[in-house]
Design an enzyme around this catalytic site. Structure first.
Site, PDB file in Angstrom:
ATOM      1  N   GLU A 394       0.819  -1.207   0.000  1.00  0.00           N
ATOM      2  CA  GLU A 394       0.000   0.000   0.000  1.00  0.00           C
ATOM      3  C   GLU A 394       0.858   1.264   0.000  1.00  0.00           C
ATOM      4  O   GLU A 394       0.722   2.150   0.833  1.00  0.00           O
ATOM      5  CB  GLU A 394      -0.963  -0.023   1.185  1.00  0.00           C
ATOM      6  CG  GLU A 394      -2.009  -1.123   1.010  1.00  0.00           C
ATOM      7  CD  GLU A 394      -2.912  -1.311   2.204  1.00  0.00           C
ATOM      8  OE1 GLU A 394      -4.099  -1.623   1.995  1.00  0.00           O
ATOM      9  OE2 GLU A 394      -2.427  -1.164   3.340  1.00  0.00           O
ATOM     10  N   GLU A 470      -4.227 -10.331   0.518  1.00  0.00           N
ATOM     11  CA  GLU A 470      -5.095 -10.186   1.678  1.00  0.00           C
ATOM     12  C   GLU A 470      -6.517 -10.513   1.228  1.00  0.00           C
ATOM     13  O   GLU A 470      -6.969 -10.028   0.193  1.00  0.00           O
ATOM     14  CB  GLU A 470      -5.075  -8.768   2.255  1.00  0.00           C
ATOM     15  CG  GLU A 470      -3.741  -8.344   2.848  1.00  0.00           C
ATOM     16  CD  GLU A 470      -3.777  -6.913   3.381  1.00  0.00           C
ATOM     17  OE1 GLU A 470      -4.887  -6.414   3.688  1.00  0.00           O
ATOM     18  OE2 GLU A 470      -2.704  -6.296   3.478  1.00  0.00           O
TER      19      GLU A 470
END
Length: 922
Positions: A394, A470
């Site tokens: 991220e 994820e």
């Protein structure tokens, strides 16, 4: 000043591999002298060896100072807890000065000071001489100590600042916890070795880079020179069969040992392969965490984590979002886990400002980002468990990703490169996503996903394996939809599986709250309980989510047909010879027969013996267990199981008999006394204490806006005849929506039967939380026995670990102790349940089944609680008897409950029977 410097450090030595060396080494862990200051502009006189630190506190190293009474922790997920103004940081910058005196052994010369991890900025002095500074909190750094060491007493001084320019690179969804949190040592080892060990066509190929000579006695390798490649008969390394060989590299002045695993990771036709066979990742994301020590995780805890993962059929770990302590990777090599090793990089908070000035795309940060990648790869390059390098998490997109990827490919072409943040996959070898829906995952598996604007990049990405780095956010009650994801992963070869978010709840031990989460320390900016999102509770007790995951990840599957069971091997790299198989027949949950099964090593169809007959509901359960002790579990450990119903049993019709002992309130028609027991009789219930997925996914807000938490009950008619009929309308205020409910009570056979008919009134567009009735019993009714699924909780899209049987628990044991209280403890497909006190009891029977929860607090009290100690037992046991509940989903981060698990208002009928314990039932 250096705190606001783009450079990753100064004075440090070149990164090298973590190796086990026989060179002398001093462990500098232990009690250090410590002083905390509120700001960074301080004199450095404390570094003088003669400085008097007698008035300072003592602090253990490794540790985080905030967990030892110096300041307070703070949690954010995305937001930076300081202004986004790189590379600047606030003047309010907690600064910890550390001092450690140590005696140098006689004859010692030279050496390196090695810090395995310091957050976030460390400046180091030895005997008053500044050695340099370092950033990159979760990465090792070494300084040349030789010129400044003196015989006898030496003084090491380290100044650690919580905030620095480097903090902009470490926004990783976790507690902000500064300190020297990993090991510190003085070592005379300077070795660096890179062992290359591949596997193909049944043989291993070995070479190494670096000085010295390599030997592996077990393989007959006595004197391998650097750069020389040899092929040997060796067993492969896999997570299922973690075969290691001890290599000894002899160098001038020291000997190092490297555990070698022969394995090859490759990609062919869009499929991820290990040793030429498809690799399906059944993984978890793992932050380093301990409820008392933060990221200073003891070795014993690391090992316990891996054993727990292995025992729950987890085969892979993503080291979110930084390299772990090197001991953890050693354990992964030894016990067997596939690992994605992730760089210490996340800049998530820049997304709040449109990714302006994001370090990932700012050339001034290129050196710092490359430094972090180099230090990870060089430290961890010899681990066979590591199958991919991840550029970080991220951190948006930008030119510096290419800098990191290009260097890594040159240094280690044997491992694919991973990064999720750039969906174009311009710098990666695998296509990775987070929380893609089931539908999108299926489209990607089929190769029909939405194309990229660039045809060349699109074609390149379509040739890549896909993984979910994820998915299935394990926050609170959940995650739901696990089995649905796994079915897709197994159906499409392009899908390489994924990693559940995440392993553990990050609740810090707290004297009042039991476990603290964001905001509990008064942080002005925080993300609440979003840090409580793991498969195990902070004390590492498995949650129901982990038990479900074990079932979903099972490497053995069972299918049943007439007198046979088909056993399928879903291991990727071993047969079934290490397992034993046992079958048991139960009637009404009571074992009536047990026998072993002889299953071929490859699996296949196994004929069952003649099974005993009976009048009750009978089930056959087959279990696969370890036949012998394994390094990760003892013989007898259950690996997989399957069940099939053999007969449904007889269901008694309604019969007349002695009148049951009961009373109803004449005004409301509510049951007030049953078999001499004072009760608050059943009435319709739609509400549940919202789970995290309900809250963060927005559904709880819609329910609350509709008023489902504050229903009113209006009695329209009470009719008597053969029984008692109560007609009512149940509705929230401020809306014209409602439910017409008819309760029909009939006394029969010494018991009391209830039929509930529900008819929606109005246009219901919002799904319901639950549909059932709630009643209350005296507090003495603290024991529950039931025949149904158990022993743990189950909801429409969870509970894969719950099997049909007869189970017993106290009311306290029925509660699932989620750190943030919420709906929990629902037992599914209950045929009958007995709720008993020491002297009496009530048996509830479903026609055919119902869902059961029993608590010592109301749903409203459960909803109002913010921590487990908020829940105080009352003078009633509150019992929910449900026809249905809405699914759990994973909407706290990811998709909501799938359509097939939604609960919508519609005509419904359910029937329950109440008997005193010991009586016959429906």
């Amino acid at each position: 000043m250096d705190l606001e410097n783009f450079a990753p450090g100064s004075g440090h030595l070149e990164p090298r591999a973590a190796l086990r060396s026989d060179a002398p080494s001093l462990d500098l862990n232990g009690d250090w002298r410590f002083r905390l200051s509120p700001g960074a502009n301080l004199p450095d006189d404390f570094a003088d060896p003669g400085y008097d630190d007698s008035g300072w506190d003592s602090l253990p190293v490794p540790s985080h100072w905030q967990l030892h009474g110096h300041g307070s922790p703070a949690y954010t997920n995305v937001l930076y807890p300081f202004p986004v103004d790189p590379p600047h940081v606030p003047n309010e910058n907690p600064t910890g000065d550390h001092r450690r005196a140590f005696d140098l052994p006689e004859g010692w010369t030279g050496g390196r000071l090695r810090f395995e991890g310091v957050e976030s900025f460390a400046r180091v002095w030895l005997n008053g001489h500044e050695l340099g500074f370092s950033t990159g909190s979760r990465l090792p750094v070494e300084f040349d100590a030789g010129p400044w060491l003196v015989p006898g007493r030496n003084v090491l001084a380290v100044r650690v600042h919580q905030w620095s320019a480097a903090s902009y690179l470490e926004d990783q969804d976790m507690w902000w916890l500064p300190g020297i949190f990993r090991d510190v040592s003085l070592t005379r080892s300077a070795a660096d070795v890179f062992v290359h060990a591949s596997y193909a066509d049944g043989r291993g190929t070995l070479s190494f880079d670096g000085p010295g000579r390599l030997a592996i006695a077990e393989l007959g390798i006595a004197d391998l020179a650097p750069g020389t490649e040899i092929t040997v008969d060796a067993e492969p390394w896999t997570a299922e069969t973690p075969r290691l060989y001890e290599a000894v590299v002899t160098l001038p002045g020291e000997t190092v040992r490297v555990r070698v695993g022969f394995r090859t990771i490759s990609i062919e036709d869009g499929v991820l392969l290990a040793n030429g066979r498809p690799l399906l990742l059944k993984g978890v994301n793992r932050h380093e965490f301990h409820p008392e020590h933060g990221r200073a995780v003891p070795y014993e805890t690391m090992r316990a984590d891996i054993l727990l993962m292995k025992r729950h059929n987890v085969n892979a770990v993503r080291t979110s979002h930084y390299p772990p302590h090197p001991d953890f990777l050693d354990l992964c090599d030894e016990l067997g886990l596939w690992v994605i090793d992730e760089c210490d990089l996340e800049t998530h908070g820049f997304g709040q400002v449109g990714w302006r000035a994001n370090p990932t795309d700012d050339p001034r940060w290129a050196e710092a980002l490359l430094d972090r990648m180099r230090r990870m790869v060089e430290r961890d390059k010899n681990h066979p468990s590591i199958i991919m390098w991840s550029l970080g998490n991220e951190a948006g997109v930008g030119r510096n990703l290419a800098v990191m990827a290009d260097w890594t490919r040159q240094r280690d072409p044997s491992r694919p490169i991973h990064y999720e943040g750039d969906w174009s996959c311009a710098n990666t070898d695998v296509y990775s996503r987070m929380y893609a829906s089931h539908a999108e995952v299926e489209a990607i598996g089929q190769g029909v996903e939405q194309p990229l604007p660039d045809p060349e990049l699109d074609a390149r990405r379509r040739a890549m394996p896909f993984l979910q780095c994820e998915y299935a956010h394990a926050m609170g009650n959940g995650p739901g939809g696990l089995a649905d994801y796994q079915e897709l992963f197994e159906r499409y070869p392009r899908l390489a599986g994924g990693f559940i978010w995440e392993w553990i709840d990050h609740g810090l031990t707290h004297p009042t709250f039991e476990y603290a989460y964001g905001g509990d320390y008064g942080e002005p900016v925080h993300d609440g309980n979003f840090v409580i999102d793991g498969l195990v509770f902070p004390d590492r007790t498995p949650s129901p989510g982990l038990l479900d995951l074990k079932k979903v990840f099972e490497p053995v599957r069972f299918e049943f047909a007439d007198q046979v069971v088909r056993v399928a091997n879903h291991h990727g790299y071993r047969d079934l010879s290490h397992l034993g198989f046992v079958a048991v027949v139960e009637e009404e949950g009571v074992p009536v027969a047990e026998f072993p099964l002889e299953v071929p090593a490859a699996g296949g169809e196994v004929k069952l013996p003649d099974l005993p007959a009976g009048d009750g509901e009978r089930w056959l359960t087959v279990r696969a267990v370890l036949a012998t002790d394994q390094p990760w579990a003892d013989a007898g450990h259950e690996v997989a199981w399957g069940q099939t119903r053999l007969s449904s049993g007889a269901v008694d019709g309604l019969t007349s008999g002695a009148a049951a002992d009961f009373d109803f309130d004449p005004g409301t028609g509510r049951l007030t006394r049953l078999f001499g027991i004072e009760v608050e009789g059943p009435q319709l219930e739609l509400w549940r204490a919202p789970i995290d997925n309900d809250t963060y996914g927005g559904l709880a807000g819609r329910w609350r806006d509709l008023g489902l938490h504050r229903l009113t009950h209006r009695v329209d008619a009470i009719e008597t005849g053969d029984g008692l009929t109560v007609r009512a309308r149940v509705a929230p205020a401020a809306t014209d929506l409602g439910l017409h409910v008819v309760y029909r009570w009939v006394a029969t056979g010494g018991g009391l039967e209830l039929t509930v008919d529900v008819e929606p009134d109005g246009d219901w567009t919002v799904p319901l939380p639950r549909l059932g009735v709630v009643m209350a019993l005296p507090a003495a009714f603290g024991d529950v026995t039931w025949f149904g699924r158990g022993p743990g909780e189950a909801y429409p899209d969870t509970g894969m670990a719950a099997r049909v049987g007869r189970w017993s628990a106290t009311v306290e044991e029925l509660q699932t102790p989620y750190v943030y209280p919420q709906e929990n403890g629902h037992r599914a497909d209950v045929r009958w349940a007995e709720l008993t006190s020491p002297s009496e009891g009530i048996r509830v029977t479903g026609a055919p089944v119902f869902g059961l929860t029993a608590r010592r607090w109301t749903t409203a009290e459960l909803e109002a609680a913010r921590h487990r100690p908020d829940l105080k037992p009352g003078d009633r046991v509150h019992v929910n008897l449900d026809l249905a509940q809405h699914g759990v989903g994973t909407a706290a981060c990811g998709p909501a409950a799938l359509p097939q698990y939604e609960l919508h208002a519609g005509p419904a009928t359910f029937r329950l029977r109440f008997d005193p314990t010991g009586s016959s039932s429906v």
